[in-house]
Design an enzyme around this catalytic site. Structure first.
Site, PDB file in Angstrom:
ATOM      1  N   GLY A   1       0.810  -1.208   0.000  1.00 46.50           N
ATOM      2  CA  GLY A   1       0.000   0.000   0.000  1.00 46.50           C
ATOM      3  C   GLY A   1       0.841   1.254   0.000  1.00 46.50           C
ATOM      4  O   GLY A   1       2.066   1.218  -0.155  1.00 46.50           O
TER       5      GLY A   1
ATOM      6  N   VAL B   1       1.663   4.979   2.030  1.00 52.34           N
ATOM      7  CA  VAL B   1       1.644   5.620   3.338  1.00 52.34           C
ATOM      8  C   VAL B   1       1.575   7.134   3.138  1.00 52.34           C
ATOM      9  O   VAL B   1       2.339   7.705   2.342  1.00 52.34           O
ATOM     10  CB  VAL B   1       2.889   5.250   4.164  1.00 52.34           C
ATOM     11  CG1 VAL B   1       2.842   5.935   5.533  1.00 52.34           C
ATOM     12  CG2 VAL B   1       2.978   3.747   4.349  1.00 52.34           C
TER      13      VAL B   1
ATOM     14  N   ASP C   1       5.666  -8.925   7.086  1.00 58.65           N
ATOM     15  CA  ASP C   1       6.171  -7.965   6.097  1.00 58.65           C
ATOM     16  C   ASP C   1       7.320  -7.154   6.685  1.00 58.65           C
ATOM     17  O   ASP C   1       7.319  -5.917   6.636  1.00 58.65           O
ATOM     18  CB  ASP C   1       5.043  -7.041   5.633  1.00 58.65           C
ATOM     19  CG  ASP C   1       5.362  -6.366   4.296  1.00 58.65           C
ATOM     20  OD1 ASP C   1       6.198  -6.914   3.546  1.00 58.65           O
ATOM     21  OD2 ASP C   1       4.774  -5.308   4.003  1.00 58.65           O
TER      22      ASP C   1
END
Length: 630
Positions: free
Chosen positions: A29, A31, A140
């Site tokens: 994603g 940030v 992750d």
């Protein structure tokens, strides 16, 4: 994310969060820097990529596991405040760290110094240990998800948004960043502590070298390289890396997960274990070698004893008993005084140098522990052929002298003429035999002629003394008049809890007097936790003695002790960080009161576990640590 999608996201967040700008993006994603409207504070907003957010199963999993990660609270974990979803958008809100990511630092500086990398890995290892102990996997661990605080330099593990529980069951979809995925995950195995540790190994490798070990523009090619390519040589890619750190990283990158440490705590133990062989600072090493430095004086004393023996026998005028008594009195006085006085002087001078260099009594104790442990691991010191020959020759000479002495004392019934002849021949044998015996024993201090045991009575007495109160009085007397603000330059030998304790005491003393008022017990609590951690460490070492499988009782006890040690270390870390913030007027005394209360509770819990000494001693008795069935 397109401008239209970003506008949709901002509409969904209206009234709660205000997006300011993009901070970075990764495989999962993007940030953003955002501001919490209600609390008027900056925060970080991570938004799942829309193509992944449109998958209902992955979306539900992401939200559920982000909420799981929000349960964590640790000084080296960036907290998750909230999780939300709207339309094609899924996000979570986390604390904002004023600093940079480890990727940015590596991109700017290239390979980082080994000491910095070791500290970062240790701090992230603590964070993983804390998460795993609560049944949460990160999945992750990347350079992007490790943030470095600008002011304190501490490393913080971010983005538990795709975390999974240890009892999560099936593997599910393969998610994460390709460059860090463990081979077992790629093969379809469920995530595990070992897969998090593999990613940590990639982080360590890349931090030292400045680039990833397995890299390709095609993510599928990267996955294949994890499965089939050998790990590039870290020794060639980062030649300045100490061998102990290199081995600790390489063991994390084993392709077979069973070859990796089973827990983060086990890896941290592995990282600390080689620290026992870390080269000590020169003043500490010199203090440990005072006995070796005095060896020539012991050899000289034995030579003087040999000369005194020969001289005493020469002037004895035939009185054998008088000659031997004289030799014993004169030579014995020399042997007992000269080398002992010299060794004491060398030792006192070395200790004062240690104090002048900024080390304390605890450093002496740690150095001695490491020295004795290294001797025990090395086993007996084998003598050289020359040393054996000298010792055996001296023994033969001593036996010949003893034989002459026996004949001289037992020949009273023989005729005077025969006794005179025996004495005329035997006296030189007696004299030179005793002299050669003492000389050979003196040379033995320089060239040992027999196997030296790893631990002898003198070593045990030395260890016992330096653990006593008398050692504390002696050290304070020796360091009298030296400045107390000297900071030791080399402290890698110190265990983590000692470093934290010393930093807490230093930070506490640096606070204004009005701030310290009411918190006089801060150093006391920190010192108590440090001692409890040391006691737990000693018990763990005893539980590990002997090797092999352990019974269920011992395994349960070991797990509880490991958990207590992690809790105590985290409590010390929180105290240190809070004192740092207090020094900058960025925290309230109320927070310190809370953390002190929690630290006392942790110490009390450890004391309760240690108080169950009868169970521990029962398990530690020979034969109690029985092998597990099967």
């Amino acid at each position: 994310m397109s401008d239209h999608a970003l506008a949709e996201l901002q509409d969904a967040l209206a009234g709660t969060l205000s997006i300011e700008r993009e901070l970075g993006r990764g495989g999962m994603g993007t940030v953003y820097l955002a501001r919490d409207v209600a609390l008027d504070r900056p925060c970080a907003l991570k938004v799942l990529h829309q193509d992944q957010a449109r998958d209902p199963a992955q979306r539900e999993r992401f939200v559920r596991e982000a909420r799981t990660g929000a349960r964590l609270s640790h000084p080296h974990i960036v907290p998750i405040y909230d999780v939300g979803e709207s339309g094609d958008h899924v996000w979570f809100v986390m604390g904002l760290v004023d600093g940079e990511s480890l990727r940015d630092r590596v991109a700017r500086q290239g390979g980082l110094p080994a000491d910095d990398v070791e500290r970062l890995l240790r701090e992230i290892g603590w964070a993983l240990a804390n998460a795993h102990a609560r049944g949460i996997l990160h999945r992750d661990v990347t350079l992007d998800n490790i943030l470095i605080d600008r002011r304190s330099g501490r490393a913080m593990l971010a983005d538990f948004g795709i975390a999974a529980t240890l009892d999560g069951g099936d593997a599910g979809p393969l998610i994460g960043t390709a460059a860090y995925l463990a081979p077992d995950l790629i093969r379809g195995d469920p995530p595990s502590p070992q897969s998090d540790l593999y990613a940590l190994g990639i982080v360590g490798w890349a931090s030292l070298t400045g680039f990833l070990p397995f890299a390709d523009e095609d993510p599928a090619a990267v996955l294949l390289r994890h499965l089939h390519d050998d790990l590039p040589s870290l020794e060639r890619a980062a030649a300045a890396t100490p061998s102990r750190l290199r081995r600790a990283i390489e063991v994390l990158l084993e392709r077979d997960p069973s070859a990796r440490p089973t827990t983060a705590e086990a890896w941290l133990e592995l990282l600390e274990e080689p620290a026992r062989s870390v080269q000590l600072a020169e003043p500490l090493s010199a203090w440990l070698q005072t006995r070796a430095a005095a060896a020539p004086y012991y050899a000289l004393a034995m030579t003087l004893l040999a000369m005194a023996t020969g001289f005493s026998l020469q002037i004895a005028a035939g009185s054998l008993v008088f000659g031997l008594i004289g030799a014993t009195l004169i030579g014995g006085a020399v042997v007992l005084t000269l080398p002992l006085v010299v060794q004491a002087g060398i030792a006192l001078s070395a200790i004062r140098r240690v104090a002048r260099s900024g080390f304390g009594l605890e450093d002496l104790r740690i150095a001695l522990d490491r020295h004795l442990a290294a001797r025990r691991r090395a086993g007996p010191v084998r003598p050289s052929a020359v040393g054996r020959a000298i010792r055996h020759g001296g023994t033969v000479a001593g036996l010949a002298a003893a034989l002459v002495l026996a004949l001289a004392e037992g020949g009273g019934g023989l005729p005077w003429s025969i006794r005179f002849m025996l004495w005329d021949v035997g006296f030189p044998v007696l004299r030179w035999g005793l002299m050669l015996f003492w000389i050979s024993r003196g040379i033995g201090f320089l060239v040992p002629g027999h196997a030296l045991p790893p631990s002898d009575r003198r070593s045990r007495l030395r260890e016992r003394f330096w653990r006593s109160r008398a050692a504390g009085w002696l050290f304070r007397a020796i360091r009298f008049g030296l400045p107390r603000t000297v900071v030791a330059e080399q402290t890698l030998h110190r265990p983590t809890e000692l470093m934290l304790d010393l930093q807490i005491e230093e930070l506490w003393h640096a606070l204004p007097e009005e701030t310290r008022r009411g918190f006089d017990d801060v150093p006391v609590v920190a010192r108590g936790l440090r001692h409890r951690i040391r006691e737990v460490r000693a018990l763990l070492e005893r539980l590990d003695e002997g090797g092999g499988d352990r019974g269920a009782g011992a395994l349960a006890m070991r797990e509880r002790l490991e958990h207590r040690r992690t809790e105590a270390t985290s409590a010390l870390e929180r105290l240190r960080l809070l004192l740092t913030r207090l020094g900058g007027v960025a925290a309230s005394p109320g927070e310190l009161t809370r953390d002190l209360r929690e630290a006392r509770a942790v110490e009390g819990a450890i004391l309760m576990d240690l108080g169950a000494h009868h169970d521990i001693h029962r398990l530690l008795r020979p034969g109690r640590l029985t092998p597990s069935p099967g």
